[in-house]
Write an enzyme that holds these catalytic residues in place. Structure first.
Site, short mmCIF file in Angstrom:
data_model
loop_
_atom_site.label_atom_id
_atom_site.label_comp_id
_atom_site.label_asym_id
_atom_site.label_seq_id
_atom_site.Cartn_x
_atom_site.Cartn_y
_atom_site.Cartn_z
N LYS A 29 12.10 34.87 14.00
CA LYS A 29 12.31 36.33 13.89
C LYS A 29 11.08 37.01 13.29
O LYS A 29 11.15 37.68 12.25
CB LYS A 29 13.54 36.65 13.04
CG LYS A 29 14.81 35.99 13.54
CD LYS A 29 16.00 36.35 12.69
CE LYS A 29 17.27 35.70 13.14
NZ LYS A 29 17.38 34.26 12.84
N ILE B 244 3.38 43.76 11.13
CA ILE B 244 2.34 44.41 11.93
C ILE B 244 1.69 43.35 12.82
O ILE B 244 1.71 42.14 12.51
CB ILE B 244 1.27 45.11 11.06
CG1 ILE B 244 0.56 44.09 10.13
CG2 ILE B 244 1.90 46.23 10.25
CD1 ILE B 244 -0.72 44.63 9.52
P1 5BU Z 1 25.94 28.57 12.93
O1 5BU Z 1 26.02 27.40 12.04
O2 5BU Z 1 26.34 28.25 14.39
O3 5BU Z 1 26.65 29.79 12.42
O4 5BU Z 1 24.37 28.91 12.96
C1 5BU Z 1 23.87 30.00 13.68
C2 5BU Z 1 22.37 29.90 13.79
O5 5BU Z 1 21.91 30.94 14.61
C3 5BU Z 1 21.64 30.00 12.48
O6 5BU Z 1 20.45 29.25 12.59
C4 5BU Z 1 21.31 31.47 12.38
O7 5BU Z 1 20.15 31.70 11.64
C5 5BU Z 1 21.08 31.82 13.84
N1 5BU Z 1 21.39 33.21 14.19
C6 5BU Z 1 22.64 33.78 14.05
O8 5BU Z 1 23.58 33.12 13.63
N2 5BU Z 1 22.85 35.07 14.42
C7 5BU Z 1 21.88 35.84 14.94
O9 5BU Z 1 22.10 36.99 15.27
C8 5BU Z 1 20.60 35.23 15.10
C9 5BU Z 1 20.40 33.94 14.71
BR1 5BU Z 1 19.26 36.19 15.85
#
Ligand code: 5BU
Length: 281
Positions: free
Chosen positions: A97, A101
């Site tokens: 992410k 700048i």
């Molecule tokens: P989970 O354990 O399935 O909840 O992990 C979700 C992953 O996806 C985790 O690495 C977050 O940083 C990533 N993520 C998210 O959950 N939601 C978002 O909007 C984004 C990334 Br962009």
């Protein structure tokens, strides 16, 4: 913004038409491994990160990392990730992410402590700071002396899965407007659904969806889940699963179950009318 149901073309067809080599590879891998599954390997030690890549590698199309949470990140992490990506034929997506700048993100992406450009096929970025970030990273990956030319791509962080996310409305719309301007580096979006009407060739944007879980609705810290079926039905192309798999009792069996759920939903979405089973057969 209206919701599109996503591409009805197969990964195979999209791999033939897409203008970007990383997207073509992505679709080829999905087709070959019959998998649109991405594991979100949120491990804090290289050993567990690499063990996860080796164990789940056969079932996934993409391995997603948060390399800045790995406490012992080193050369060995990079070498291990690259070896396992080759061994199991998956791409690597660093969920970094980037948001700053242009001059700063160039340094964060190419070189720096984490050496993202060296090992991550795909990195995501936010356009919160305007278009300059995309322009800057596009310049980096298309420069004459960039060593991985044609092998690196970006996703625009168009939506987030967290409760109260501000990545909505005009922000999301600007991602959609901006993406076509950078065909040499932007291949799609991180979002909960398709954001553009299905297109072939130029304009075929790949949709990656996080926040996927088949047994929970959220995590008590703002995360909001949908199932693989729901994401694919809403136009997602790749479903990203973290704790739903790696925190389960049997991650391999669970990964296989998620892979089937994602693949079956994709087959249903892309099945052409003349391939649909009829009552006589
Ligand atoms: P989970 O354990 O399935 O909840 O992990 C979700 C992953 O996806 C985790 O690495 C977050 O940083 C990533 N993520 C998210 O959950 N939601 C978002 O909007 C984004 C990334 Br962009």
């Amino acid at each position: 913004m209206s919701v599109s149901q996503g591409s009805r073309e197969s990964y195979q067809e999209r791999s033939l038409h897409h203008a970007h080599p990383v997207a073509r590879r992505l679709f080829q891998v999905a087709e070959l491994k019959k998998s649109n599954l991405v594991i979100s390997a949120d491990f804090t030690e290289s050993k567990s990160l690499l063990a996860c890549a080796d164990e789940l590698g056969p079932y996934i199309a993409v391995f997603k990392t948060h390399i800045d949470i790995v406490s012992d990140f080193s050369d060995e992490t990079v070498i291990g990730l690259k070896q396992l990506a080759k061994k199991h034929n998956f791409l690597i997506f660093e969920d970094r992410k980037l948001v700053d700048i242009g001059n700063t993100v160039q340094k964060q992406y190419h070189g720096g402590a984490l050496r993202l450009s060296e090992w991550a096929d795909i990195v995501n970025l936010s356009i919160l700071g305007g278009d300059g970030i995309v322009e800057a990273l596009n310049q980096t990956v298309t420069a004459a002396d960039f060593p991985y030319k044609g092998e690196r791509a970006f996703l625009l962080l168009a939506e987030m899965t967290t409760k109260g996310s501000r990545a909505v409305g005009p922000y999301t719309e600007q991602c959609v407007e901006l993406a076509p301007a950078y065909p040499k580096s932007v291949i799609g979006f991180v979002s909960t659904r398709a954001l553009t009407a299905p297109a072939t060739g130029a304009g075929d944007f790949v949709v990656f969806s996080t926040g996927i879980n088949m047994s929970a609705q959220g995590d008590g810290l703002g995360q909001q889940y949908q199932t693989p079926q729901s994401a694919i039905e809403r136009g997602s192309d790749f479903v990203i699963v973290g704790r739903g798999i790696y925190a389960s009792a049997d991650p391999v069996a669970t990964a296989i179950a998620y892979r089937s759920a994602g693949w079956d939903a994709y087959m249903r979405r892309t099945m052409k009318k003349d391939e649909a089973p009829t009552s006589d057969n």
